[in-house]
Structure formats: C-alpha cells, structure tokens
Design an enzyme around this catalytic site. Sequence first.
Site, mmCIF file in Angstrom:
data_model
loop_
_atom_site.group_PDB
_atom_site.id
_atom_site.type_symbol
_atom_site.label_atom_id
_atom_site.label_comp_id
_atom_site.label_asym_id
_atom_site.label_seq_id
_atom_site.Cartn_x
_atom_site.Cartn_y
_atom_site.Cartn_z
ATOM 1 C CB CYS A 117 0.420 -15.608 6.307
ATOM 2 S SG CYS A 117 -1.307 -14.996 6.087
ATOM 3 C CB CYS A 121 -0.790 -14.484 -1.370
ATOM 4 S SG CYS A 121 -2.424 -14.081 -0.657
ATOM 5 N N GLY A 164 0.488 -11.618 7.933
ATOM 6 C CA GLY A 164 -1.347 -11.799 8.995
ATOM 7 C C GLY A 164 -2.145 -11.109 7.946
ATOM 8 C CB CYS A 341 5.411 -7.031 4.508
ATOM 9 S SG CYS A 341 5.365 -7.741 6.405
HETATM 10 N N1 SAH Z 1 -3.490 -10.504 4.680
HETATM 11 C C1 SAH Z 1 -3.124 -8.805 4.038
HETATM 12 C C2 SAH Z 1 -2.460 -7.629 4.526
HETATM 13 C C3 SAH Z 1 -1.157 -8.433 3.521
HETATM 14 S S1 SAH Z 1 0.497 -7.256 2.861
HETATM 15 C C4 SAH Z 1 -4.076 -9.025 2.180
HETATM 16 O O1 SAH Z 1 -3.768 -10.201 1.849
HETATM 17 O O2 SAH Z 1 -4.371 -7.700 1.757
HETATM 18 C C5 SAH Z 1 -0.634 -5.634 2.332
HETATM 19 C C6 SAH Z 1 -0.151 -5.939 1.017
HETATM 20 O O3 SAH Z 1 0.788 -6.433 0.048
HETATM 21 C C7 SAH Z 1 -0.937 -7.233 0.141
HETATM 22 O O4 SAH Z 1 -1.288 -6.231 -1.016
HETATM 23 C C8 SAH Z 1 -0.347 -8.610 0.011
HETATM 24 O O5 SAH Z 1 -0.914 -8.905 -1.374
HETATM 25 C C9 SAH Z 1 0.695 -7.499 -0.601
HETATM 26 N N2 SAH Z 1 2.115 -8.198 -1.030
HETATM 27 C C10 SAH Z 1 2.522 -9.659 -0.283
HETATM 28 N N3 SAH Z 1 4.036 -9.510 -0.214
HETATM 29 C C11 SAH Z 1 4.167 -8.569 -1.116
HETATM 30 C C12 SAH Z 1 5.423 -8.524 -2.622
HETATM 31 N N4 SAH Z 1 6.556 -9.882 -2.014
HETATM 32 N N5 SAH Z 1 5.053 -7.513 -2.979
HETATM 33 C C13 SAH Z 1 4.589 -6.828 -3.243
HETATM 34 N N6 SAH Z 1 3.180 -7.036 -2.483
HETATM 35 C C14 SAH Z 1 3.404 -7.872 -1.452
#
Ligand code: SAH
Length: 355
Positions: A117, A121, A164, A341
């Site tokens: 990705c 973030c 992604g 994930c």
């Molecule tokens: N790209 C999409 C899908 C991401 S995964 C998005 O940004 O929405 C789905 C969710 O899990 C998103 O809200 C993401 O910010 C969150 N997320 C990612 N890493 C995480 C983590 N380590 N712990 C908790 N939530 C997480």
Amino acid sequence: MQDGEKGLKTDILGLTLEECRTLAVQMGEKAFRGEQLYRWMQKGVPLEEMKNLPAAFRSRLAEETEYRLPQIVKRQVSKNDGTVKYLMSMTDGECVESVFMRYEHGNTVCVSCQAGCRMGCRFCASTLRGKVRDLSASEILGQIAVIGRDTGERVGGVVMMGIGEPLDNYDNTVKFLRLVSDENGLNIGLRHISVSTCGLVPGIKKLAREGLPVTLSISLHASDDESRSALMPVNRSYCIDELLGACREYFEVTGRRVSFEYTLLSGENDSEADARRLAQLLKSRIKAPCHVNLIMLNRVDETGFQTPDRGAAQRFRATLERCGVNATIRRRLGTDIDAACGQLRLNTAENPDKE
Ligand code: SAH
C-alpha cells in the site's frame, strides 16, 4: 485468446457467465461448456480438477488463457472462534492476506486489493514497504473463491479491509464489486459488502455514482487536521472537512449510511476530549445518523504505537454515546492469530523460510 490491444491472455476468472459462454464457442465448444467452466471457477477449482470438461478444452484454456487463482501459502486457524487467516500467493508470487470470519449473521471474508500500500498510515503494517502493484478484479475475487473451497462454507459478506487502498485501485475495485455480486456467480449482496477507505475524496464521489449500494467505511482515526495529517498523509491532500463533505454526498446520492473506523492509539487519539471533538465533528458535518467502529490497535513493533487498555476504549465509547453518536468496539476475532493485517505478508517477505 488475446485480451484487447494489450496482447495479453484473457483473464478468465474476470469473465461473466455470458463471456464464458462466448469464449467456449470461440474455442469450438458448445456454449454450456463455458457455463460449466464459470461455475467451477467461482468455486475456486483448478483447471485440472474440472472433470466434466473435455480434456482438449481444458488444455486449450491452460495454454491460451490465464486463470489467476490465488494459492494458499499459509493458513492460521483460531482455536477460539474459527477465524482463519490466509496468506495467498498470486500467480507472480506476490503474497497478500485474506481472512475468513464467522459471525452470527453469516460468514464474511476480508480481502486485500493491492500487494502492499502506498498510503503511508503511520500505524499500519501493510504500508511499511510501499505498494508493489494493484490486484486485478479477478485476483480479489479469487481470494473469496479459494476460501469458499477451503472452508466448504458459504460466504455471505465481504469487507475490503485487507492490504491496500480500494479507491487507489478504483477500476479493479468496481469491477470486482460487479463480479462478486453477480447473481450467476458468488451472488454476494452489495449491502453485505463494505469498502473501507483512508479518504480519497474523488474516489468516494465517483463510487457514489456507480449504482453499487455498498457500505462505505471511512478510516478517520483523528478528529482534527493536525493530528490526522500526522497519522495519515492522505489528510494533507484531502482534509477532514472535504472528506466529511464527500461522505455526506455519498449518503445523499446512495441513501446508504456511512460508517467510520477509529483505531484507538494510546495517548494519541483516545482522550475524552478527542471523543467529544469527534462526536461534535460528525454531528455538525454529517447531519445523518452515523456509526463509529472503534478498533483496538493491533500493535505493530516497527511503528511504536501502543494499544490502550479496555477501560480507555469503553470510556471513549461512552463519551461518544453520551454526545449522541452511536459507537461499538469492534469484536476482536481470532485474537490468538492476531497478527495485524499486513504483518504476515511483511514477515514472509523478510524471512521467506520463517514459519
Ligand atoms: N486502505 C483501507 C483499508 C485498510 S485496513 C483503509 O484505509 O480504510 C482496515 C482498517 O484497519 C483501516 O481503518 C485501517 O486504518 C485500520 N488499521 C490498519 N492498521 C491497523 C492496526 N495495526 N491496528 C488497528 N487497525 C488498523
């Protein structure tokens, strides 16, 4: 079989029932052979096991077309609740993660839409090594077909919350949504599908007009621009106000409520003041009932963020509710296999031999 001008082989898992019938006829077979092929593919069955197809047809398909069925590389089964986490390899060896979850209302699969990705973030494992490539619609669909076969169970819902950013792979995401909801195929209702985005505003506005009544889920994670930009670089391109404006538009055009994800990061965004500001923001900007899903951070060592304790999460939720915003703390499925994930892919890329 060539696909358009690109001279690529036809990606058969991306075909509709009608297109499979046409393909069979083009290959000198009866149209119903295409129908048989389609049914097998939706069940995640490899060509060599499609026993009712003539061997000659199968070998022509193997030579002249491409069948992009992912392969299961690793499977982790939760002893607590039956959640299954998969590492799947695409035909070029790129790996992604998919998860099978059992809920009271049915089984849901979480799919990945990109290998890696590029959204950056700060708390997320999927983005640590950037994006390698987009997945095709058939590679996203294939994850569900393969899981359906592996578990032997019906999949009734899908969440695009794996590796992604769906709206950064817009065309393939929309094509996937049409394929997976096709009544001839997996027939998963669009109302049982959630598309999660970090906030690519043009994509949200475009998706609102596709006639696809999916649930849009916004990864918000902060209630002011300064903190959100520090956590999520995408906020520097589309600020919170623009993002919530697009959510409102999505609701007005589709009639579908938008839900918000908010990952709690200890000491960063989990204070009482954060909860009040969040509630205020949503109420003033959305002007429609909305729902916040609170997610406990899955700790990723490389990022340094910490998970708050359960009490802090409950207090955050109570404050939101007191301010009139509906909120739930997301049930944590498969806590014993709880790699965040993106971690499975990351660990495998760094230590290919590690179990
Ligand atoms: N790209 C999409 C899908 C991401 S995964 C998005 O940004 O929405 C789905 C969710 O899990 C998103 O809200 C993401 O910010 C969150 N997320 C990612 N890493 C995480 C983590 N380590 N712990 C908790 N939530 C997480």
